[in-house]
Design an enzyme around this catalytic site. Structure first.
Site, PDB file in Angstrom:
ATOM      1  CG  ASP A  81      15.509 -43.260  16.850  1.00 32.70           C
ATOM      2  OD1 ASP A  81      16.729 -43.389  16.600  1.00 32.70           O
ATOM      3  OD2 ASP A  81      14.733 -42.628  16.106  1.00 32.70           O
TER       4      ASP A  81
ATOM      5  CD  GLU B 100      18.402 -42.241  11.173  1.00 33.82           C
ATOM      6  OE1 GLU B 100      18.727 -41.922  10.031  1.00 33.82           O
ATOM      7  OE2 GLU B 100      17.546 -43.135  11.390  1.00 33.82           O
TER       8      GLU B 100
HETATM    9  N1  BES Z   1      20.117 -46.594   8.805  1.00 31.25           N
HETATM   10  C1  BES Z   1      19.122 -46.010   7.982  1.00 31.25           C
HETATM   11  C2  BES Z   1      19.682 -45.469   6.679  1.00 31.25           C
HETATM   12  C3  BES Z   1      20.404 -46.422   5.775  1.00 31.25           C
HETATM   13  C4  BES Z   1      20.168 -47.787   5.797  1.00 31.25           C
HETATM   14  C5  BES Z   1      21.318 -45.915   4.894  1.00 31.25           C
HETATM   15  C6  BES Z   1      20.860 -48.629   4.948  1.00 31.25           C
HETATM   16  C7  BES Z   1      21.996 -46.741   4.038  1.00 31.25           C
HETATM   17  C8  BES Z   1      21.763 -48.107   4.075  1.00 31.25           C
HETATM   18  C9  BES Z   1      18.433 -44.905   8.759  1.00 31.25           C
HETATM   19  O1  BES Z   1      18.072 -45.329  10.048  1.00 31.25           O
HETATM   20  C10 BES Z   1      17.149 -44.545   8.063  1.00 31.25           C
HETATM   21  O2  BES Z   1      16.266 -45.355   8.045  1.00 31.25           O
HETATM   22  N2  BES Z   1      17.052 -43.331   7.517  1.00 31.25           N
HETATM   23  C11 BES Z   1      15.835 -42.871   6.955  1.00 31.25           C
HETATM   24  C12 BES Z   1      15.805 -41.387   6.868  1.00 31.25           C
HETATM   25  C13 BES Z   1      15.275 -40.679   8.083  1.00 31.25           C
HETATM   26  C14 BES Z   1      15.197 -39.204   7.833  1.00 31.25           C
HETATM   27  C15 BES Z   1      13.968 -41.220   8.570  1.00 31.25           C
HETATM   28  C16 BES Z   1      15.668 -43.401   5.561  1.00 31.25           C
HETATM   29  O3  BES Z   1      16.654 -43.627   4.837  1.00 31.25           O
HETATM   30  O4  BES Z   1      14.511 -43.588   5.197  1.00 31.25           O
HETATM   31 MN    MN Z   2      19.604 -46.280  10.975  1.00 30.21          MN
HETATM   32 MN    MN Z   3      16.225 -46.551   9.842  1.00 30.91          MN
END
Ligand code: BES
Ligand code: MN
Ligand code: MN
Length: 465
Positions: free
Chosen positions: A88, A158
Site C-alpha cells: 500500500d 502499513e
Molecule cells: N517506510 C516508512 C517508515 C520509515 C521510512 C522508517 C524511512 C524509516 C525511514 C513507513 O511506510 C511509514 O511511513 N511509517 C509511518 C508510520 C505508520 C504507522 C503510518 C511513519 O513513519 O509515519
Molecule cells: Mn514504508
Molecule cells: Mn510510509
C-alpha cells in the site's frame, strides 16, 4: 554469487518495467476510493512472487486489506528468513505539486541519482524496496543459489497503522515462524555511505477537537465575549513545547532512555553536513530541542508535531465568523521504552487539563506503535553488514532512524524474532511527498546486496550450531 552482477545487467530493463507496472496501481490504503486498486495490487504481488519462484503463494484475508504470503522452503534443517514489506502507499495529494502524475511512473535523472530515478507514489516506500526482494529471490532461484528457506509477508495496511496485521500474526504464528525478519522499508545515509537502520521510533497519533459556542457566530456581535476555539486551540498547542522546545506534557520523558556521552559521540561520527541539509530544505536554520544535534533530534529524541489543523472559514475572501469548532491532528514520535498507549493517555489527560473554561475538548486516539532498537551483535546484523561490505566495498554505519514501522515491535513480541532493516532509500527520495522517487542505482544495488545477506546469514547460522 559470481553471476549476480551480470544477471542484473542483463535483466535491468525488465526489472524496471515490472516495477513500473506495479507502481501504476494507486494502492492507497487510507482512501476508500482506491479499495479495488489495493486488492488488485495484492494480486499482482502474488503473481510476481509465483513468477520469482515461491512454491506456495496465498492471498490471506484479514478484516482489512489482504496479506500476501509466499514461501519457498528447501529444508527444515536450514534457517528461515521472513521478508516483510507493504504494497500500500500514501495518498498522492497535493497532486498539483507533482511534476508528473503520481501513477504514471517516469524515469528521470537527478543530481543525487545520475543513473536515473523512478518517479511515482510508492517508488521507494515501499513497492520499489519490496520488489528488490522479489527480484533477489528470482536471481537466487534461477541460479540455484537460495541457501535457506524464505517466506514473504507483504501487507496492504502499513500506511494506515497495520491494524489488522497484528490480527493476522496472532493467528498464523506457525506459518510465519522464522529465524529472522528482513525488511527494506527504511533508508541509508548516502549512496557512498551505506548504513543499516538500527532503530525506529514509536508513534502515538491523536486528533483533538475544541468546541466553543454551539454554532458559528458573527465575530462582531460575539467577538471578545466568548472563547474562539481556534484561538484557544492554537494557544493550547503552543503550550505543548517550552522555550527550549521540550515537550511539556507531565511524565512524557519519564521512560526516555538517555544515551551515554560515548554513545552520542559514536552517533556524531556518522557523516552529516548541516549546511547541505539546510540548503536541501531551503531553510535558514534548523529548529528543535535544545541540547541536541539535528541527528539526535530526529532519531533518539521524542517529538510532538501538528500534522494538520483546521476550522472556521478558509474559502475565498473574508467571512467574519467565530467558529464553533477547531481541530488538529497531532503525532508524537516516541523512542524505545516509551509506551505509546501510556503516552496517548498522558497526552489526553494533559490536553484536557489545560483547556480553559468556555470550551470543551475531545481527544480521539488514532493508531500507534512501539519503537524498536535492533541488536548489532546478532548474526543477522553481521550478515547484513558483510553483504554491504561485498557490494558497496564499505562497512555500513549503524544508524537509528526517526521513522516508524510499528509492526516491528509486534514481530518481536508475537514471533519472538529480531528484525534487520536493510533500507536502500535516501531521505531526499521524498517518500510521503510529491515527486517521490527511487534511484535506479539503489534499486539494483538492493537486488545485488540482498542475496549476500542470505548467504552470510545461513553460513553464520550454521557456524553457530
Ligand atoms: N517506510 C516508512 C517508515 C520509515 C521510512 C522508517 C524511512 C524509516 C525511514 C513507513 O511506510 C511509514 O511511513 N511509517 C509511518 C508510520 C505508520 C504507522 C503510518 C511513519 O513513519 O509515519
Ligand atoms: Mn514504508
Ligand atoms: Mn510510509
Amino acid at each position: 554469487m559470481e553471476n549476480i552482477k551480470s544477471y542484473i545487467r542483463d535483466n535491468k530493463q525488465r526489472f524496471i518495467a515490472e516495477l513500473i507496472e506495479l507502481l501504476k496501481i494507486p494502492s492507497v490504503s487510507a482512501d476508500p476510493t482506491y479499495k479495488n486498486d489495493v486488492v488488485r495490487t495484492a494480486k499482482e504481488v502474488k503473481k510476481s512472487l509465483e513468477k520469482a519462484g515461491c512454491t506456495k503463494v496465498e492471498i490471506c484475508k484479514t478484516p482489512g486489506f489482504p496479506v500476501v504470503y509466499g514461501e519457498r522452503i528447501i529444508a527444515d534443517s536450514l534457517p528461515t528468513v521472513l521478508v516483510y514489506g507493504h504494497y500500500d502507499v500514501q495518498p498522492a495529494d497535493p497532486l498539483e505539486l507533482w511534476d508528473h502524475p503520481p501513477y504514471e511512473p517516469k524515469l528521470k535523472s537527478t543530481k543525487i541519482h545520475p543513473d536515473g530515478a523512478i518517479f511515482a507514489r510508492g517508488a521507494c516506500d515501499d513497492k520499489g524496496q519490496m520488489f528488490m526482494h522479489v527480484k533477489a529471490l528470482e536471481y537466487m532461484v534461477k541460479n540455484n543459489e537460495l541457501p535457506c528457506n524464505i517466506k514473504f509477508m507483504i501487507e496492504g495496511e502499513e500506511e494506515v497503522g497495520s491494524e489488522n496485521l497484528g490480527w493476522f500474526i496472532k493467528r498464523n504464528k506457525e506459518k510465519l515462524a522464522n529465524d529472522v525478519i528482513l525488511i527494506s522499508d527504511t533508508g541509508m545515509i548516502a549512496n557512498d555511505v551505506p548504513s543499516i537502520t538500527t532503530g525506529l521510533r514509536g508513534l502515538s497519533y491523536v486528533e483533538v477537537e475544541v468546541t466553543g459556542p454551539n454554532r458559528d457566530l458573527h465575530s462582531g456581535l460575539y467577538g471578545g465575549a466568548v472563547a474562539n476555539p481556534i484561538n484557544v486551540l492554537t494557544k493550547m498547542i503552543a503550550s505543548l513545547h517550552d522555550e527550549n522546545n521540550h515537550i511539556t506534557i507531565p511524565g512524557f520523558y519519564d521512560r526516555v532512555e538517555e544515551l551515554t556521552t560515548a554513545e552520542r559521540a559514536k552517533m556524531a561520527e556518522a557523516p552529516f553536513n548541516l549546511e547541505k541539509y539546510k540548503e536541501a530544505l531551503k531553510i535558514n536554520d534548523v529548529y528543535g530541542e535544545k541540547g541536541f544535534t539535528t541527528n539526535e533530534r530526529n532519531s533518539i529524541r521524542p517529538t510532538l508535531d501538528v500534522n494538520g489543523i483546521w476550522g472556521g472559514y478558509i474559502g475565498e475572501g473574508a467571512k467574519t465568523v467565530i467558529p464553533s469548532k477547531a481541530f488538529a491532528k497531532i503525532s508524537m514520535r516516541l523512542v524505545p521504552n516509551q509506551d505509546w498507549e501510556e503516552i496517548t493517555q498522558l497526552f489526553k489527560i494533559h490536553f484536557e487539563s489545560i483547556a480553559p473554561k468556555g470550551v470543551t475538548v475531545k481527544v480521539k486516539p488514532h493508531h500507534g506503535g512501539q519503537g524498536y532498537v535492533t541488536p548489532i551483535d546478532s548474526i543477522a546484523y553481521k550478515a547484513a553488514s558483510k553483504a554491504y561490505e561485498t557490494t558497496f566495498g564499505k562497512t555500513p554505519i549503524p544508524q537509528r532512524s526517526g521513522g516508524s514501522i510499528p509492526i516491528v515491535a509486534m514481530f518481536e513480541e508475537e514471533l519472538k524474532s529480531k528484525t534487520v532493516l536493510m533500507g536502500f532509500g535516501l531521505d531526499s527520495d521524498a517518500i510521503h511527498s510529491p515527486n517521490e522517487h527511487f534511484g535506479v542505482w539503489n534499486f539494483l544495488k538492493g537486488i545485488e546486496t540482498i542475496p549476500y545477506f542470505y548467504k552470510h546469514f545461513t553460513e553464520l547460522h550454521e557456524d553457530g550450531k
